[in-house]
Design a protein around this motif. Structure first.
Motif, PDB file in Angstrom:
ATOM      1  N   GLN A 160       0.812  -1.207   0.000  1.00  0.00           N
ATOM      2  CA  GLN A 160       0.000   0.000   0.000  1.00  0.00           C
ATOM      3  C   GLN A 160       0.850   1.265   0.000  1.00  0.00           C
ATOM      4  N   LYS A 161       1.926   1.255   0.786  1.00  0.00           N
ATOM      5  CA  LYS A 161       2.734   2.466   0.945  1.00  0.00           C
ATOM      6  C   LYS A 161       3.806   2.614  -0.130  1.00  0.00           C
ATOM      7  N   TYR A 162       4.378   1.493  -0.562  1.00  0.00           N
ATOM      8  CA  TYR A 162       5.567   1.566  -1.412  1.00  0.00           C
ATOM      9  C   TYR A 162       5.434   0.779  -2.716  1.00  0.00           C
ATOM     10  N   ASN A 163       4.275   0.195  -2.941  1.00  0.00           N
ATOM     11  CA  ASN A 163       4.020  -0.556  -4.181  1.00  0.00           C
ATOM     12  C   ASN A 163       5.089  -1.620  -4.417  1.00  0.00           C
ATOM     13  N   MET A 164       5.477  -2.300  -3.345  1.00  0.00           N
ATOM     14  CA  MET A 164       6.415  -3.415  -3.439  1.00  0.00           C
ATOM     15  C   MET A 164       6.025  -4.448  -2.387  1.00  0.00           C
ATOM     16  N   THR A 165       6.372  -5.694  -2.639  1.00  0.00           N
ATOM     17  CA  THR A 165       6.016  -6.760  -1.710  1.00  0.00           C
ATOM     18  C   THR A 165       7.278  -7.529  -1.326  1.00  0.00           C
ATOM     19  N   PRO A 166       7.781  -7.329  -0.117  1.00  0.00           N
ATOM     20  CA  PRO A 166       8.970  -8.069   0.300  1.00  0.00           C
ATOM     21  C   PRO A 166       8.620  -9.499   0.688  1.00  0.00           C
ATOM     22  N   LYS A 167       9.605 -10.357   0.685  1.00  0.00           N
ATOM     23  CA  LYS A 167       9.457 -11.645   1.354  1.00  0.00           C
ATOM     24  C   LYS A 167       9.525 -11.380   2.855  1.00  0.00           C
ATOM     25  N   VAL A 168       8.767 -12.096   3.637  1.00  0.00           N
ATOM     26  CA  VAL A 168       8.766 -11.895   5.086  1.00  0.00           C
ATOM     27  C   VAL A 168       9.014 -13.228   5.774  1.00  0.00           C
ATOM     28  N   GLU A 169      10.016 -13.257   6.644  1.00  0.00           N
ATOM     29  CA  GLU A 169      10.301 -14.431   7.466  1.00  0.00           C
ATOM     30  C   GLU A 169      10.022 -14.060   8.919  1.00  0.00           C
ATOM     31  N   VAL A 170       9.137 -14.807   9.560  1.00  0.00           N
ATOM     32  CA  VAL A 170       8.713 -14.502  10.921  1.00  0.00           C
ATOM     33  C   VAL A 170       9.332 -15.522  11.877  1.00  0.00           C
ATOM     34  N   VAL A 171      10.000 -15.015  12.922  1.00  0.00           N
ATOM     35  CA  VAL A 171      10.657 -15.887  13.901  1.00  0.00           C
ATOM     36  C   VAL A 171      10.235 -15.467  15.309  1.00  0.00           C
ATOM     37  N   GLY A 172      10.598 -16.266  16.294  1.00  0.00           N
ATOM     38  CA  GLY A 172      10.236 -15.976  17.675  1.00  0.00           C
ATOM     39  C   GLY A 172      11.165 -14.971  18.319  1.00  0.00           C
ATOM     40  N   ILE A 173      10.734 -14.462  19.468  1.00  0.00           N
ATOM     41  CA  ILE A 173      11.549 -13.511  20.231  1.00  0.00           C
ATOM     42  C   ILE A 173      12.903 -14.137  20.556  1.00  0.00           C
ATOM     43  N   GLY A 174      13.974 -13.387  20.276  1.00  0.00           N
ATOM     44  CA  GLY A 174      15.319 -13.827  20.609  1.00  0.00           C
ATOM     45  C   GLY A 174      16.010 -14.636  19.533  1.00  0.00           C
ATOM     46  N   GLU A 175      15.306 -14.917  18.430  1.00  0.00           N
ATOM     47  CA  GLU A 175      15.925 -15.749  17.391  1.00  0.00           C
ATOM     48  C   GLU A 175      16.839 -14.967  16.456  1.00  0.00           C
ATOM     49  N   LEU A 176      16.631 -13.674  16.320  1.00  0.00           N
ATOM     50  CA  LEU A 176      17.576 -12.863  15.552  1.00  0.00           C
ATOM     51  C   LEU A 176      18.775 -12.545  16.435  1.00  0.00           C
ATOM     52  N   PRO A 177      19.963 -12.423  15.860  1.00  0.00           N
ATOM     53  CA  PRO A 177      21.167 -12.204  16.688  1.00  0.00           C
ATOM     54  C   PRO A 177      21.108 -10.874  17.417  1.00  0.00           C
ATOM     55  N   ARG A 178      21.675 -10.848  18.614  1.00  0.00           N
ATOM     56  CA  ARG A 178      21.780  -9.642  19.420  1.00  0.00           C
ATOM     57  C   ARG A 178      23.220  -9.126  19.350  1.00  0.00           C
ATOM     58  N   SER A 179      23.391  -7.832  19.647  1.00  0.00           N
ATOM     59  CA  SER A 179      24.722  -7.226  19.549  1.00  0.00           C
ATOM     60  C   SER A 179      25.058  -6.512  20.849  1.00  0.00           C
ATOM     61  N   GLU A 180      26.337  -6.582  21.222  1.00  0.00           N
ATOM     62  CA  GLU A 180      26.823  -5.823  22.371  1.00  0.00           C
ATOM     63  C   GLU A 180      27.252  -4.418  21.961  1.00  0.00           C
ATOM     64  N   LYS A 181      27.214  -4.146  20.655  1.00  0.00           N
ATOM     65  CA  LYS A 181      27.608  -2.824  20.162  1.00  0.00           C
ATOM     66  C   LYS A 181      26.449  -2.251  19.356  1.00  0.00           C
ATOM     67  N   LYS A 182      26.646  -2.074  18.057  1.00  0.00           N
ATOM     68  CA  LYS A 182      25.582  -1.581  17.197  1.00  0.00           C
ATOM     69  C   LYS A 182      25.031  -2.739  16.366  1.00  0.00           C
ATOM     70  N   THR A 183      23.798  -2.595  15.929  1.00  0.00           N
ATOM     71  CA  THR A 183      23.166  -3.622  15.103  1.00  0.00           C
ATOM     72  C   THR A 183      22.989  -3.099  13.685  1.00  0.00           C
ATOM     73  N   LYS A 184      23.462  -3.868  12.709  1.00  0.00           N
ATOM     74  CA  LYS A 184      23.251  -3.511  11.309  1.00  0.00           C
ATOM     75  C   LYS A 184      21.909  -4.063  10.884  1.00  0.00           C
ATOM     76  N   ARG A 185      20.973  -3.177  10.567  1.00  0.00           N
ATOM     77  CA  ARG A 185      19.596  -3.581  10.292  1.00  0.00           C
ATOM     78  C   ARG A 185      19.369  -3.968   8.826  1.00  0.00           C
ATOM     79  N   ILE A 186      20.044  -3.289   7.911  1.00  0.00           N
ATOM     80  CA  ILE A 186      19.823  -3.546   6.487  1.00  0.00           C
ATOM     81  C   ILE A 186      21.133  -3.989   5.850  1.00  0.00           C
ATOM     82  N   GLU A 187      21.098  -5.134   5.161  1.00  0.00           N
ATOM     83  CA  GLU A 187      22.284  -5.656   4.464  1.00  0.00           C
ATOM     84  C   GLU A 187      21.963  -5.708   2.971  1.00  0.00           C
ATOM     85  N   ASP A 188      22.725  -4.941   2.218  1.00  0.00           N
ATOM     86  CA  ASP A 188      22.518  -4.903   0.763  1.00  0.00           C
ATOM     87  C   ASP A 188      23.566  -5.788   0.105  1.00  0.00           C
ATOM     88  N   ARG A 189      23.132  -6.923  -0.411  1.00  0.00           N
ATOM     89  CA  ARG A 189      24.053  -7.896  -1.002  1.00  0.00           C
ATOM     90  C   ARG A 189      24.107  -7.789  -2.524  1.00  0.00           C
TER      91      ARG A 189
END
Length: 414
Positions: free
Chosen positions: A382-411
């Motif tokens: 609706q907002k951006y006229n694009m449809t991403p793939k979405v992977e849904v996981v439970g709380i704590g399953e994404l890695p945590r960082s003691e410093k900064k977290t890189k949110r977007i990775e452009d490969r």
């Protein structure tokens, strides 16, 4: 935001001083600039050239120094992860001024000399840990100088010493909060406030940390090239917006493409000029941080200029299928979908000749994951006229960082 006569005079004096000192870096930049010609803000904007991170890298190692070596009492440095590091020299006055600003930050957050401040950002060449500590000592509070990592020890000291203030990146504050919750030790934690800096964070993350630890949170702002963290913070009367200490720093918000000031209230790139810094003054330094001026009077009564929370960085921006995507773009979508956590990652790849963005998001226990995925896709469409793939996981399953977290990775360009 209008420049004051005092700020104009301070900038003229800085330019005169660096030209007279004979530093080659600044001499070349100002060879066609007569400081006496800078009589108005418009003169300043027309005559004083911009400075970028690459300009500072080119001066490595000590090309930024504008005082004799015997006056330099300390150096700090950027990480150098994307090129040569930037070495920033400090005089004793610079160190003292920074500690004054930092103590002011603590005071604006309602912190007093009766508090016990646990400092988790890194020490060493990075400006963070030592800045938090110097401000704490200037205030007269008790510093608990933990530095980063060793979460087991962090939690032990937090309990044994009854820490009342936590200083951290938002990523590490969340990690500590989740550990407090999972271990069931919340009743032993005496924290009242958190001073959070070094990375952008969204409302969902703020709410989770506040809920788990039961503390008030404050956004502190700064960067290695300009003293370090502590040149601004939000006050105890308003979560929205950061006061910038304009007796030390002059701030502009500019269009990242044109370099022209944006209308007040619009988003642009923060550009900083130091007014009294001795060791390595900055003139119109383009930070890449994106924010807007807040023009309404603050309930606290202070008159320091006020900016929005940092919305992202112009160099964090990625373009996917014609859309400009920032971390804040994804956060705004996720917070609209019930049951989602604050944690997400996005990966952008070029697959079968097309750009594809995959958003990974955490959800609370018992939430319908398929419904969350569809909700995120619907809002993006609706907002951006694009449809991403979405992977849904439970709380704590994404890695945590003691410093900064890189949110977007452009490969796409790897």
């Amino acid at each position: 935001m209008r420049m004051t006569e005092k700020q104009l005079e301070q900038i003229r004096n800085q330019i005169k001083r660096v030209k007279e000192f004979g530093n080659p870096f600044y001499t070349k930049r100002f060879e066609n600039v007569n400081p006496d010609d800078i009589k108005t803000q418009e003169d300043f904007e027309k005559l004083v050239p911009f400075c970028t991170k690459q300009d500072l890298r080119d001066a490595y190692p000590m090309g930024l120094a504008t005082v004799p070596e015997e006056k330099i009492v300390r150096i700090h440095s950027s990480s150098g992860t994307t090129g040569a590091p930037v070495i920033v020299p400090y005089t004793q006055k610079d160190v003292d001024d920074w500690s004054v600003m930092f103590a002011r930050c603590y005071e604006m957050a309602g912190i007093t000399n009766r508090d016990r401040i646990q400092i988790t950002p890194g020490y060493g060449l990075w400006t963070a840990g030592i800045g938090f500590q110097a401000g704490c000592e200037r205030l007269g509070a008790m510093a608990i100088p933990m530095g980063p990592g060793n979460t087991e020890k962090q939690l032990q000291m937090m309990q044994d010493l009854n820490a009342t203030v936590l200083c951290a990146t938002s990523s590490y504050a969340l990690l500590l909060a989740e550990q407090v919750e999972s271990r069931g030790i919340g009743k032993n934690i005496k924290l009242k406030k958190g001073i959070i800096g070094s990375e952008r964070w969204g409302d969902k993350m703020r709410s989770r940390i506040q809920r788990i630890l039961g503390i008030e949170l404050y956004d502190i702002y700064g960067l290695t090239e300009c003293y370090g963290p502590g040149i601004g913070i939000n006050c105890d009367k308003s979560e929205n917006g950061i006061h910038i200490f304009d007796d030390y720093v002059y701030i502009e918000i500019l269009d990242p493409q044109t370099g022209v000031p944006v209308p007040e209230g619009q988003i642009g790139e923060i550009t900083l000029t130091t007014l009294v810094k001795e060791g390595a003054p900055l003139f119109r330094f383009r930070t890449h941080d994106l924010a807007s001026f807040i023009t309404e009077k603050c309930p606290c009564g202070r008159t320091y200029p006020k900016i929005s929370q940092i919305l992202g960085r112009s160099d964090d921006m990625v373009k996917v299928k014609g859309n400009i995507i920032f971390p804040s773009t994804i956060e705004d979508v996720i917070k609209s979908v019930p049951g989602t956590s604050s944690e997400y990652r996005a990966v952008i790849e070029h697959v079968d000749g097309k750009d594809q963005m995959t958003v990974m998001v955490e959800v609370e226990m018992g939430v319908d994951r398929a419904e969350v995925a569809l909700g995120i896709q619907y809002i993006f469409k609706q907002k951006y006229n694009m449809t991403p793939k979405v992977e849904v996981v439970g709380i704590g399953e994404l890695p945590r960082s003691e410093k900064k977290t890189k949110r977007i990775e452009d490969r796409r360009f790897n």
